[in-house]
Design a protein around this motif. Structure first.
Motif, mmCIF file in Angstrom:
data_model
loop_
_atom_site.group_PDB
_atom_site.id
_atom_site.type_symbol
_atom_site.label_atom_id
_atom_site.label_comp_id
_atom_site.label_asym_id
_atom_site.label_seq_id
_atom_site.Cartn_x
_atom_site.Cartn_y
_atom_site.Cartn_z
ATOM 1 N N ALA A 42 28.785 29.088 34.616
ATOM 2 C CA ALA A 42 29.296 29.221 35.983
ATOM 3 C C ALA A 42 29.345 27.882 36.690
ATOM 4 N N ARG A 43 28.415 26.992 36.355
ATOM 5 C CA ARG A 43 28.334 25.697 37.027
ATOM 6 C C ARG A 43 29.148 24.605 36.338
ATOM 7 N N ALA A 44 29.801 24.938 35.238
ATOM 8 C CA ALA A 44 30.588 23.954 34.494
ATOM 9 C C ALA A 44 31.874 23.608 35.252
ATOM 10 N N PRO A 45 32.445 22.443 34.971
ATOM 11 C CA PRO A 45 33.720 22.078 35.605
ATOM 12 C C PRO A 45 34.791 23.120 35.308
ATOM 13 N N ASP A 82 31.896 34.041 40.393
ATOM 14 C CA ASP A 82 31.689 32.744 39.735
ATOM 15 C C ASP A 82 32.544 32.570 38.484
ATOM 16 N N PHE A 83 33.314 33.585 38.125
ATOM 17 C CA PHE A 83 34.110 33.519 36.901
ATOM 18 C C PHE A 83 35.493 34.102 37.112
ATOM 19 N N VAL A 84 36.402 33.693 36.242
ATOM 20 C CA VAL A 84 37.726 34.286 36.189
ATOM 21 C C VAL A 84 37.929 34.814 34.763
ATOM 22 N N PRO A 85 38.401 36.039 34.609
ATOM 23 C CA PRO A 85 38.573 36.600 33.275
ATOM 24 C C PRO A 85 39.741 35.968 32.529
ATOM 25 N N THR A 92 32.803 30.986 28.456
ATOM 26 C CA THR A 92 31.625 31.733 28.026
ATOM 27 C C THR A 92 32.064 33.055 27.433
ATOM 28 N N MET A 93 31.315 33.505 26.431
ATOM 29 C CA MET A 93 31.556 34.822 25.860
ATOM 30 C C MET A 93 30.720 35.819 26.661
ATOM 31 N N GLY A 94 31.375 36.490 27.573
ATOM 32 C CA GLY A 94 30.692 37.504 28.362
ATOM 33 C C GLY A 94 30.576 38.797 27.588
ATOM 34 N N ILE A 95 29.504 39.516 27.821
ATOM 35 C CA ILE A 95 29.314 40.800 27.144
ATOM 36 C C ILE A 95 28.915 41.860 28.175
ATOM 37 N N THR A 96 28.753 43.072 27.702
ATOM 38 C CA THR A 96 28.369 44.184 28.560
ATOM 39 C C THR A 96 27.190 43.824 29.448
ATOM 40 N N ASP A 97 26.183 43.201 28.864
ATOM 41 C CA ASP A 97 24.960 42.883 29.599
ATOM 42 C C ASP A 97 25.215 41.885 30.728
ATOM 43 N N THR A 98 25.865 40.761 30.405
ATOM 44 C CA THR A 98 25.990 39.681 31.375
ATOM 45 C C THR A 98 27.042 39.940 32.441
ATOM 46 N N PHE A 99 28.053 40.783 32.133
ATOM 47 C CA PHE A 99 29.136 40.997 33.088
ATOM 48 C C PHE A 99 29.244 42.439 33.587
ATOM 49 N N LEU A 144 32.910 42.397 24.258
ATOM 50 C CA LEU A 144 32.825 40.945 24.348
ATOM 51 C C LEU A 144 34.158 40.418 24.870
ATOM 52 N N ALA A 145 34.087 39.496 25.821
ATOM 53 C CA ALA A 145 35.293 38.989 26.466
ATOM 54 C C ALA A 145 35.090 37.543 26.897
ATOM 55 N N LEU A 146 36.178 36.803 26.941
ATOM 56 C CA LEU A 146 36.104 35.398 27.332
ATOM 57 C C LEU A 146 36.361 35.230 28.825
ATOM 58 N N TYR A 147 35.531 34.383 29.442
ATOM 59 C CA TYR A 147 35.640 34.050 30.857
ATOM 60 C C TYR A 147 35.603 32.535 31.025
ATOM 61 N N ALA A 148 36.165 32.083 32.141
ATOM 62 C CA ALA A 148 36.101 30.674 32.522
ATOM 63 C C ALA A 148 35.478 30.578 33.910
ATOM 64 N N PRO A 149 34.965 29.400 34.286
ATOM 65 C CA PRO A 149 34.423 29.254 35.638
ATOM 66 C C PRO A 149 35.479 29.545 36.699
ATOM 67 N N ALA A 150 35.039 30.054 37.831
ATOM 68 C CA ALA A 150 35.952 30.312 38.950
ATOM 69 C C ALA A 150 36.676 29.022 39.337
ATOM 70 N N ARG A 151 37.852 29.177 39.881
ATOM 71 C CA ARG A 151 38.712 28.079 40.324
ATOM 72 C C ARG A 151 39.381 27.353 39.172
ATOM 73 N N THR A 152 39.229 27.856 37.955
ATOM 74 C CA THR A 152 40.024 27.299 36.857
ATOM 75 C C THR A 152 41.494 27.587 37.151
ATOM 76 N N PRO A 153 42.361 26.594 37.111
ATOM 77 C CA PRO A 153 43.764 26.797 37.484
ATOM 78 C C PRO A 153 44.446 27.894 36.671
ATOM 79 N N ALA A 154 45.299 28.650 37.347
ATOM 80 C CA ALA A 154 45.984 29.775 36.713
ATOM 81 C C ALA A 154 46.787 29.371 35.478
ATOM 82 N N PRO A 155 47.489 28.216 35.475
ATOM 83 C CA PRO A 155 48.216 27.845 34.257
ATOM 84 C C PRO A 155 47.305 27.652 33.044
#
Length: 330
Positions: free
Chosen positions: A87-90, A121-124, A97-104, A259-270
Motif C-alpha cells: 500500500a505504501r509503495a510508489p 489504499d489499492f486499485v484492483p 500485491t497478490m491479494g487473497i480472501t484474507d487480506t482483501f 487470488l487477485a492482483l492489486y496495485a497501490p491507489a493512485r496508480t494511473p489508469a493507463p
C-alpha cells in the motif's frame, strides 16, 4: 465466501464501458513502460498457495511485459505486514500485491485496527484464480477413514480434536469453524503463521486436521501423510475425483481461496489497463496454466470493475461469519 461461476463474476459489474470512457481522459501510457523490473509482494511465507500462484503468474507476466517480475515474500500478521508494504509503495505500476480472501475481504472484520484499507489504499487489476478448500486429516489418525468417522471422533473427543490454520481469523480458520458449527462439535484451534507450517504439523502428527486449498492437501495425500475427507466445492473435481463434496455430505459449504492482483491507489489508469491486458495474455503461458492446474485452479481474468464488485460481496459474506463467531485479532 461462496465459489461463484465465471458467468456470475462477469455479471457482477456492468461498468466496464464507463471505465473505458473515463480512461480516455487519462494521460497516455509512457511508450517505454515498464522500464524497470516489477515486483509482486506476497504477504505470506514461501511454500504456501499465495506464493506458488504468484510465482506462476510472474512467469506469464514477465514474458508479456518484457521485464523481470520478481516475487517478494513479506509475511506476518495474516498478510497485513506485506499488504501494508504494498500500500505504501510508489503508485507507478512496478509494485503489485497478490491479494487473497484474507487480506482483501476478511481482515477488515477480524482486526480491530487494520493498518491498511483494502478499498482505499489499492486499485484492483484482475482476478487471477480461485481454488477450493479441502478438509484433511493426518495419517496418524488411523481411526478416521472418512468424513463420517471424522465427525464421530470430533464429537467424542469434545474439544480435543485439533485443527491447524494459517492464523486466527484466516479463511482456513473460518471455513473449519463453519463445519464445526454445522456438525455441532467443539475443537482445538492451533494457528500457525503460514499454510506450510500448518501442513507440516498435520503431516507429522502434531495436529489432527486442517482446512486448506486442495492442491496442498493433495500433495500430502499422494505421499500417504494425510487423507482428504471432503471438498468445499459445489462439485467433485478432476484432481481428487473420489473425494465427496461437503454438499454431498449435508454441509452447504462451497468455499476456498481467491487470488487477485492489486496495485497501490493512485496508480494511473493507463498502467492499470496495461497490467490487466498483461495478466490476460500472461495467463495463456503454459507454465502458468500448469501451476494453476496443480492447485485445482484455472485462469480467471476479470476487469478491475468486476474484481471490485466481487470483493465487495465477499466482505459482506465473511463479515457475517466473523461477527457470529465473534472472532477478533488484537
Amino acid at each position: 465466501m461462496l465459489l461463484t461461476s465465471r458467468r456470475g463474476l462477469l455479471a457482477a459489474s456492468a461498468t466496464g464501458l464507463l471505465a473505458g470512457k473515463s480512461a480516455l481522459a487519462q494521460p497516455a501510457l509512457p511508450a517505454n513502460w515498464p522500464d524497470r523490473p516489477i515486483r509482486i509482494i506476497v504477504p505470506y511465507a514461501a511454500g504456501g498457495i499465495t506464493d506458488v500462484i504468484s510465482r506462476g503468474m510472474a512467469v506469464g507476466l514477465q514474458g508479456t511485459l518484457g521485464q523481470p517480475v520478481v516475487v517478494e515474500n513479506r509475511p506476518g500478521a495474516n498478510g497485513t505486514v506485506g499488504t501494508l508494504v504494498a500500500a505504501r509503495a510508489p503508485a507507478d505500476g512496478t509494485t503489485l500485491t497478490m491479494g487473497i480472501t484474507d487480506t482483501f475481504a476478511i481482515n477488515r472484520s477480524t482486526f480491530r485496527s487494520l493498518p491498511y484499507s483494502d478499498e482505499n489504499d489499492f486499485v484492483p487489476i484482475s482476478m487471477v484464480t480461485r481454488v477450493p478448500f479441502a478438509l484433511m486429516v493426518g495419517a496418524h489418525r488411523r481411526e478416521i477413514t472418512d468424513y463420517a468417522s471424522f465427525i464421530r471422533e470430533a464429537r467424542r473427543e469434545a474439544g480435543r480434536l485439533s485443527h491447524a490454520s494459517w492464523g486466527v481469523g484466516s479463511s482456513s480458520h473460518l471455513a473449519f469453524e463453519f463445519v464445526a458449527r454445522a456438525e455441532r462439535f467443539e475443537k482445538l484451534h492451533v494457528p500457525f503463521a503460514a499454510q506450510a507450517p500448518g501442513m507440516q504439523a498435520v503431516a507429522s502428527g502434531q495436529v489432527d486436521s486442517m482446512m486448506l486449498p486442495v492442491g496442498g492437501a493433495n500433495s500430502l495425500a499422494v505421499d500417504n501423510r494425510a487423507r482428504i475427507l471432503a471438498l468445499a466445492h459445489p462439485t467433485r473435481i478432476e484432481l481428487t475425483p473420489n473425494v465427496p463434496t461437503l454438499t454431498e455430505l449435508g454441509v452447504p459449504l462451497a468455499t476456498g481461496l481467491w487470488l487477485a492482483l492489486y496495485a497501490p491507489a493512485r496508480t494511473p489508469a493507463p498502467i492499470i489497463a496495461r497490467l490487466n491486458a498483461a495478466v490476460r495474455e500472461g495467463m495463456r503461458n503454459e507454465q502458468t496454466q500448469a501451476v494453476f492446474r496443480q492447485q485445482a485452479g484455472a485462469a480467471e481474468p476479470s476487469t478491475p470493475e468486476e474484481l471490485a464488485a466481487f470483493a465487495a460481496r465477499e466482505r459482506v459474506q465473511w463479515a457475517q461469519l466473523v461477527n457470529e463467531k465473534n472472532i477478533r485479532v488484537e
